[in-house]
Design a protein around this motif. Structure first.
Motif, PDB file in Angstrom:
ATOM      1  N   ILE A 209       0.960  -7.711   6.814  1.00 26.65           N
ATOM      2  CA  ILE A 209       2.053  -8.509   6.889  1.00 26.65           C
ATOM      3  C   ILE A 209       2.035  -9.377   5.467  1.00 26.65           C
ATOM      4  O   ILE A 209       2.933  -9.569   4.878  1.00 26.65           O
ATOM      5  N   SER A 210       0.567 -10.093   5.337  1.00 31.21           N
ATOM      6  CA  SER A 210       0.780 -10.616   3.959  1.00 31.21           C
ATOM      7  C   SER A 210       1.287  -9.926   2.772  1.00 31.21           C
ATOM      8  O   SER A 210       1.931 -10.665   1.948  1.00 31.21           O
ATOM      9  N   GLU A 211       0.631  -8.871   2.427  1.00 32.59           N
ATOM     10  CA  GLU A 211       1.242  -8.192   1.372  1.00 32.59           C
ATOM     11  C   GLU A 211       2.766  -7.744   1.266  1.00 32.59           C
ATOM     12  O   GLU A 211       3.143  -8.215   0.144  1.00 32.59           O
ATOM     13  N   ARG A 212       3.300  -7.780   2.403  1.00 35.40           N
ATOM     14  CA  ARG A 212       4.692  -7.387   2.417  1.00 35.40           C
ATOM     15  C   ARG A 212       5.478  -8.536   2.216  1.00 35.40           C
ATOM     16  O   ARG A 212       6.418  -8.752   1.510  1.00 35.40           O
ATOM     17  N   LEU A 213       4.981  -9.698   2.990  1.00 31.22           N
ATOM     18  CA  LEU A 213       5.689 -11.156   2.736  1.00 31.22           C
ATOM     19  C   LEU A 213       5.524 -11.563   1.059  1.00 31.22           C
ATOM     20  O   LEU A 213       6.373 -12.110   0.818  1.00 31.22           O
ATOM     21  N   MET A 214       4.350 -11.422   0.839  1.00 37.58           N
ATOM     22  CA  MET A 214       4.010 -11.926  -0.831  1.00 37.58           C
ATOM     23  C   MET A 214       5.094 -11.118  -1.672  1.00 37.58           C
ATOM     24  O   MET A 214       5.336 -11.697  -2.595  1.00 37.58           O
ATOM     25  N   ALA A 215       5.074  -9.992  -1.412  1.00 36.75           N
ATOM     26  CA  ALA A 215       5.944  -9.047  -2.274  1.00 36.75           C
ATOM     27  C   ALA A 215       7.440  -9.219  -2.242  1.00 36.75           C
ATOM     28  O   ALA A 215       8.183  -8.841  -2.972  1.00 36.75           O
ATOM     29  N   ASN A 229     -11.583 -17.415   1.461  1.00 40.56           N
ATOM     30  CA  ASN A 229     -11.423 -16.137   0.763  1.00 40.56           C
ATOM     31  C   ASN A 229      -9.964 -15.495   1.067  1.00 40.56           C
ATOM     32  O   ASN A 229      -9.521 -14.886   0.170  1.00 40.56           O
ATOM     33  N   VAL A 230      -9.317 -15.731   2.266  1.00 39.42           N
ATOM     34  CA  VAL A 230      -7.932 -15.135   2.364  1.00 39.42           C
ATOM     35  C   VAL A 230      -7.248 -16.018   1.527  1.00 39.42           C
ATOM     36  O   VAL A 230      -6.243 -15.443   1.082  1.00 39.42           O
ATOM     37  N   GLY A 231      -7.506 -17.229   1.507  1.00 44.67           N
ATOM     38  CA  GLY A 231      -6.638 -18.020   0.557  1.00 44.67           C
ATOM     39  C   GLY A 231      -6.715 -17.693  -0.934  1.00 44.67           C
ATOM     40  O   GLY A 231      -5.454 -17.511  -1.589  1.00 44.67           O
ATOM     41  N   ARG A 232      -7.523 -17.251  -1.389  1.00 47.65           N
ATOM     42  CA  ARG A 232      -7.866 -16.723  -2.877  1.00 47.65           C
ATOM     43  C   ARG A 232      -7.021 -15.340  -2.919  1.00 47.65           C
ATOM     44  O   ARG A 232      -6.364 -15.333  -3.847  1.00 47.65           O
ATOM     45  N   GLU A 233      -7.224 -14.380  -1.781  1.00 50.98           N
ATOM     46  CA  GLU A 233      -6.273 -13.213  -2.022  1.00 50.98           C
ATOM     47  C   GLU A 233      -4.866 -13.530  -1.803  1.00 50.98           C
ATOM     48  O   GLU A 233      -4.010 -12.938  -2.683  1.00 50.98           O
ATOM     49  N   LEU A 234      -4.427 -14.480  -1.024  1.00 49.99           N
ATOM     50  CA  LEU A 234      -2.995 -14.776  -0.858  1.00 49.99           C
ATOM     51  C   LEU A 234      -2.368 -15.575  -2.378  1.00 49.99           C
ATOM     52  O   LEU A 234      -1.359 -15.135  -2.808  1.00 49.99           O
ATOM     53  N   ALA A 235      -3.245 -16.271  -2.943  1.00 51.51           N
ATOM     54  CA  ALA A 235      -3.064 -16.683  -4.362  1.00 51.51           C
ATOM     55  C   ALA A 235      -2.698 -15.804  -5.378  1.00 51.51           C
ATOM     56  O   ALA A 235      -1.759 -15.627  -6.061  1.00 51.51           O
ATOM     57  N   ALA A 238       0.510 -13.929  -4.748  1.00 50.08           N
ATOM     58  CA  ALA A 238       1.698 -14.688  -5.104  1.00 50.08           C
ATOM     59  C   ALA A 238       1.832 -14.879  -6.427  1.00 50.08           C
ATOM     60  O   ALA A 238       3.254 -15.240  -6.783  1.00 50.08           O
ATOM     61  N   ALA A 239       0.878 -14.634  -7.330  1.00 51.54           N
ATOM     62  CA  ALA A 239       1.029 -15.007  -8.768  1.00 51.54           C
ATOM     63  C   ALA A 239       2.322 -14.052  -9.230  1.00 51.54           C
ATOM     64  O   ALA A 239       3.112 -14.585 -10.005  1.00 51.54           O
ATOM     65  N   PRO A 240       2.503 -12.713  -9.243  1.00 50.15           N
ATOM     66  CA  PRO A 240       3.671 -12.060  -9.934  1.00 50.15           C
ATOM     67  C   PRO A 240       4.902 -12.785  -9.432  1.00 50.15           C
ATOM     68  O   PRO A 240       5.614 -12.799 -10.289  1.00 50.15           O
ATOM     69  N   GLY A 241       5.221 -13.168  -8.388  1.00 54.78           N
ATOM     70  CA  GLY A 241       6.496 -13.745  -7.888  1.00 54.78           C
ATOM     71  C   GLY A 241       6.487 -15.470  -8.246  1.00 54.78           C
ATOM     72  O   GLY A 241       7.413 -16.107  -7.687  1.00 54.78           O
ATOM     73  N   LEU A 242       5.317 -15.889  -8.608  1.00 52.64           N
ATOM     74  CA  LEU A 242       5.224 -17.304  -8.774  1.00 52.64           C
ATOM     75  C   LEU A 242       5.637 -18.184  -7.468  1.00 52.64           C
ATOM     76  O   LEU A 242       6.577 -19.195  -7.737  1.00 52.64           O
TER      77      LEU A 242
END
Length: 474
Positions: A209-215, A229-235, A238-242
C-alpha cells in the motif's frame, strides 16, 4: 460484538477477494476477532481516484460548511462512544477507561479543527500605490494518512481532521491490528455529511500500500506515525515525487527527577505516566534520571506502586493495565530485561511475562541501569521503566539527549529556574514539566532527530495541508 472490517472507498464498503488469516486478534485472549480484507492494487487505485475526484468540490466547499461537518462528526463520536471504546479495547487491549478517554480526545480533535477550518487565513501585504500583494492559503491536494495501532483513533484524527479542515481529501491506511476504530471514525464523518470520496479507508499489506500511494501522482502529501525505520523508507519512496511529509516516529522519553520534588506526588505522576496503555505510547516515560538524594526512595516507591497495578483484560473494570499488542512483545521485553541484568541492572519489580492466553507482561522496574544496556538506547514500547541516579543536572541533561530520538521528555521539579534550564537543554519536540500530558487537541505535537519532523495538532497542524500562493496585482 466486533464488526467485520471492510474497505471504505468513495463512501461505500468495498468487497475484496482476499482476506488475511488471524490478523485481527484480541491481545487479552489471543482469540481471533475478524479476518482483515486485503486491498488489491485496484482497490488502492480506486481509493486514490475517489479522493482525487472529491478534492475539487471539497476544496471549494465553504469553510463554514466544512466546519459544520467536522463538528457533527465529533457529536456522533460522543454519541457512539461506548460502542467505539468497546471495539477499541477488544482490538487494542487498553482498559475501557483509557479507550473512552481516547475516543473523547478524538472528538475534541475534530472540534478543534472544525474551528480551524474557518481560520486558514492568508494576508494582504503592504505594497506600493496601485499594486496589491496577497498571500493566499490553498489546500495541497489529496493526502495519504498512515496511523498506528497504539492510539488508532486519535492519531488518525489528527491527520484526517486537519486535512479535511484545510480542504484536502484523504486516503487513510490505519494499522491492520486495529481496523475497527478508524473505520468507526470514518463512518461518523460520512454520517455527518462528508461527501463520498473525501475519506477512504484501506487495509492490507503495508509495504504494498505504501509503495502504491507514494508512487501515485495524485497524492500530494503523506502523514505517517510509526517506526523510524519505516519512516526512512517512506521518505525514500517520497523523494522522486517530492511529496510533502509529516513524520511522527519513535521516541524514548527521559524523565529528570530533581531532589526538590514532593516525592509522593512525583511517584504518582511517574507511575501513571509510565504504565498508561501498558507503556505502548510513543511519548511514554522510560528513562528516569533521578537525583541521588532521592534515588533510593524513588526506586522503592516506584517498585511498590508497580507491583500493586492490577493487570488484566481491558474490559474488566478492575483492570488498571491491559496486555501488550501482540505475541511478539512479551519475549522482546524479556530479552531487554535479561540484557540489562547482564550489564549490571537490578530488577526492582516485575521483569517477566504473565502466563495466560493473552499477551501480558508485568509492570517492570529496573534500577541502576548502565548506559550500555540496550534498554537505554532502544525504545521498549512496553511497561518497563529504567531508573538511574545522577549528581549534576548537566550530566542528566546530557544523558537524556544521548540517543538518536527526540520526541518527548519530562522533568519533575519545584524550581522554575531549574525547569527553564532543563527546557533549554533538552533536545526534544515536546517537554512536560511536572506533567506527563504530552498532547492536546489545541497544541502542536512532533519530534526532532530520529523522531521525525513536522507537527500535528494545534493551529500549526493545519499548515502542512496548505500551500501558500503569492499574488501580485498591478
Amino acid at each position: 460484538m466486533y464488526q467485520q472490517p471492510e474497505l471504505l472507498i468513495a463512501g461505500a464498503p468495498r468487497q475484496t477477494a482476499e482476506f488475511a488469516e488471524n490478523i485481527v486478534v484480541n491481545p487479552a485472549t489471543g482469540v481471533e476477532l475478524a479476518r482483515l480484507p486485503i486491498a488489491s492494487q485496484a482497490d488502492i487505485d480506486a481509493a486514490v481516484a475517489a479522493a482525487d475526484k472529491a478534492f475539487l468540490p471539497w476544496s471549494e466547499t465553504a469553510p463554514a460548511r466544512r466546519s459544520r461537518i467536522l463538528r457533527d462528526a465529533a457529536i456522533l463520536m460522543r454519541e457512539r462512544l461506548d460502542d467505539m471504546a468497546h471495539a477499541l479495547t477488544l482490538e487494542n487491549g487498553k482498559t475501557l477507561a483509557e479507550a473512552k478517554g481516547e475516543i473523547g480526545f478524538t472528538a475534541d480533535v475534530f472540534d478543534w479543527f472544525a474551528d480551524e477550518a474557518r481560520r486558514a487565513y492568508g494576508r494582504v501585504i503592504p505594497s506600493a500605490v496601485g499594486t496589491r500583494m496577497i498571500a493566499l492559503k490553498e489546500p495541497v491536494g489529496p493526502i495519504a494518512a498512515m496511523s498506528p495501532w497504539n492510539f488508532p483513533a486519535v492519531t488518525a484524527a489528527k491527520k484526517v481532521a486537519a486535512a479535511l479542515a484545510a480542504g484536502c481529501t484523504v486516503v487513510l491506511k490505519p494499522a491492520e491490528e486495529t481496523p475497527a476504530t478508524p473505520l468507526a471514525m470514518a463512518r461518523c464523518l460520512i454520517d455527518a455529511g462528508l461527501p463520498a470520496g473525501a475519506i477512504n479507508v484501506i487495509f492490507g499489506r503495508p509495504a504494498e500500500i505504501s509503495e502504491r500511494l507514494m508512487a501515485s501522482p495524485e497524492i500530494a502529501k503523506v502523514s505517517f506515525t510509526g517506526s523510524t525505520n519505516v519512516g526512512r523508507e517512506l521518505a525514500r519512496l517520497a523523494a522522486p515525487g517530492l511529496k510533502r511529509l509529516t513524520m511522527e516516529l519513535g521516541g524514548h522519553a527521559p524523565v529528570i527527577v530533581m531532589d526538590d520534588v514532593d516525592l509522593e506526588t512525583a511517584l504518582d505522576l511517574s507511575v501513571a505516566g509510565k504504565f498508561r496503555n501498558a507503556g505502548q505510547v510513543c511519548t511514554s516515560a522510560t528513562r528516569f534520571f533521578v537525583h541521588h538524594r532521592v534515588y533510593d526512595a524513588f526506586v522503592s516507591g516506584f517498585a511498590d506502586r508497580a507491583m500493586k497495578i492490577k493487570v488484566g483484560d481491558g474490559l474488566d473494570p478492575s483492570s488498571q493495565m491491559g496486555p501488550l499488542s501482540n505475541r511478539r512483545r512479551p519475549p522482546a521485553l524479556e530479552r531487554l530485561v535479561e540484557d540489562a541484568v547482564s550489564c549490571g541492572a537490578k530488577v526492582a519489580a516485575g521483569g517477566k511475562r504473565i502466563e495466560s492466553q493473552g499477551f501480558f507482561f508485568e509492570p517492570t522496574v529496573l534500577a541502576d541501569v548502565p548506559p550500555n544496556a540496550r534498554v537505554m538506547q532502544e525504545e521498549p514500547f512496553g511497561p518497563l521503566a529504567a531508573i538511574v541516579p545522577f549528581r549534576e543536572l548537566d550530566d542528566a541533561i546530557s544523558a537524556a539527549n544521548d540517543i538518536p530520538f527526540g520526541l518527548a521528555a519530562y522533568a519533575l521539579t519545584e524550581s522554575s529556574r531549574t525547569a527553564r534550564r532543563i527546557v533549554r537543554g533538552l533536545k526534544t519536540g515536546v517537554v512536560g514539566i511536572n506533567t506527563f500530558a504530552a498532547s492536546a487537541a489545541e497544541t502542536p505535537f512532533g519530534g526532532v532527530k530520529d523522531s521525525g519532523y513536522g507537527v500535528e495538532g494545534g493551529s500549526e497542524g493545519l499548515d502542512s495541508y496548505l500551500v501558500t500562493k503569492f499574488v501580485h496585482e498591478n
